[in-house]
Design an enzyme around this catalytic site. Structure first.
Site, PDB file in Angstrom:
ATOM      1  N   TYR A   1      50.644  71.877  33.910  1.00 22.37           N
ATOM      2  CA  TYR A   1      49.935  72.872  34.717  1.00 22.37           C
ATOM      3  C   TYR A   1      50.749  74.155  34.904  1.00 22.37           C
ATOM      4  O   TYR A   1      50.248  75.260  34.645  1.00 22.37           O
ATOM      5  CB  TYR A   1      49.576  72.277  36.076  1.00 22.37           C
ATOM      6  CG  TYR A   1      48.914  73.275  37.005  1.00 22.37           C
ATOM      7  CD1 TYR A   1      47.582  73.634  36.816  1.00 22.37           C
ATOM      8  CD2 TYR A   1      49.619  73.881  38.041  1.00 22.37           C
ATOM      9  CE1 TYR A   1      46.969  74.566  37.645  1.00 22.37           C
ATOM     10  CE2 TYR A   1      49.016  74.809  38.874  1.00 22.37           C
ATOM     11  CZ  TYR A   1      47.693  75.148  38.673  1.00 22.37           C
ATOM     12  OH  TYR A   1      47.104  76.066  39.487  1.00 22.37           O
TER      13      TYR A   1
ATOM     14  N   LYS B   1      49.960  78.274  33.611  1.00 24.09           N
ATOM     15  CA  LYS B   1      49.802  79.484  34.410  1.00 24.09           C
ATOM     16  C   LYS B   1      50.813  80.562  33.986  1.00 24.09           C
ATOM     17  O   LYS B   1      50.517  81.756  34.051  1.00 24.09           O
ATOM     18  CB  LYS B   1      49.937  79.158  35.898  1.00 24.09           C
ATOM     19  CG  LYS B   1      48.791  78.276  36.420  1.00 24.09           C
ATOM     20  CD  LYS B   1      47.418  78.881  36.165  1.00 24.09           C
ATOM     21  CE  LYS B   1      46.293  78.100  36.825  1.00 24.09           C
ATOM     22  NZ  LYS B   1      44.969  78.701  36.575  1.00 24.09           N
TER      23      LYS B   1
ATOM     24  N   THR C   1      41.351  72.586  48.882  1.00 21.35           N
ATOM     25  CA  THR C   1      40.184  72.281  48.041  1.00 21.35           C
ATOM     26  C   THR C   1      40.370  70.867  47.522  1.00 21.35           C
ATOM     27  O   THR C   1      41.407  70.242  47.763  1.00 21.35           O
ATOM     28  CB  THR C   1      40.096  73.230  46.825  1.00 21.35           C
ATOM     29  OG1 THR C   1      41.261  73.033  46.006  1.00 21.35           O
ATOM     30  CG2 THR C   1      40.031  74.689  47.240  1.00 21.35           C
TER      31      THR C   1
END
Length: 238
Positions: free
Chosen positions: A161, A165, A196
């Site tokens: 991840y 980015k 979230t």
């Protein structure tokens, strides 16, 4: 052609994407809610319409060339141009069994994460470019993360991840260089650590707070910054 400004937000059926869609809608944009899941997308569109937003759904799987091309065609047929593109769709990737520990990194996980978080952004951006070029002040916002910052090195060790980015930030710069002599302004945004389902709702910031920087970058003036990486506080160290 009507004068309503048009925005596309990918991954807009929930979380930060939904908050960005809502925010742009309250500014008067017609908002295309891009999402893979038909039921969730329509539910989001209905919620936005109840809130007074001129929202409509667009089937959009950022990992599929065909889906992205069909979405661009749908926008063109409806509006003929695009004013704002927010590349928000993103995935964290599996972490079980050391899948994102660099010493036991699962390259399939890396590939899957890159396909959405980087290649998906390129797919969508390039498919929408002809429509963006027809707008008066086109804006592209790529939703990144300070976990991609080589300087800050924040968050848990996620070797799929975080580099996705970093690469997204880098490709944002390449787009900005390519657009230097045009009216297309592109930047990357860090929403911060937002509650979230992406973060298990354990984070301190609301989706609305996370959306604020995207809304600012989506409505920059023509002489605004290009190819930068920003959060609520300003420039994020790379």
């Amino acid at each position: 052609m009507n004068n309503t400004k048009v925005a596309v937000v990918t991954g807009a059926n929930k979380g930060i994407g939904f908050a960005i869609a809502h925010g742009l809608g309250t500014m008067g944009f017609a908002v295309a809610v891009g999402a893979r899941d038909d039921a969730r997308r329509e539910e989001a569109v209905q919620q936005l319409r109840v809130a007074g937003v001129d929202a409509f759904g667009v089937a959009l799987d950022v990992t599929s060339d065909d889906s992205v091309a069909a979405a661009a065609t749908a926008i063109e047929q409806r509006f003929g141009r695009l004013d704002v593109l927010v590349n928000n769709a993103g995935i964290a990737g599996r972490t079980d069994g050391g899948a994102q520990d660099p010493t036991s990194l699962d390259l399939e996980v890396v590939s899957t994460v890159l396909d959405t978080n980087v290649f998906g952004v390129v797919r969508v951006t390039n498919a929408m470019l002809p429509l963006l070029r027809r707008a008066q002040s086109p804006r592209i916002v790529n939703m990144s993360s300070n976990m991609g910052s080589l300087t800050l090195q924040t968050g848990p060790i996620l070797a799929a991840y975080a580099p996705s980015k970093s690469m997204l930030n880098s490709i944002t710069v390449q787009y900005a260089r390519a657009f230097a002599d045009t009216n297309i302004v592109v930047n990357a945004a860090c929403p911060g650590y937002v509650a979230t389902d992406f973060t298990g709702f354990s984070a301190p910031r609301t989706p609305e707070q996370g959306a604020a920087i995207a809304l600012r970058l989506a409505t920059l003036s023509d002489d605004g910054p290009r190819g930068g990486f920003f959060d609520d506080e300003g420039v994020v160290a790379w």
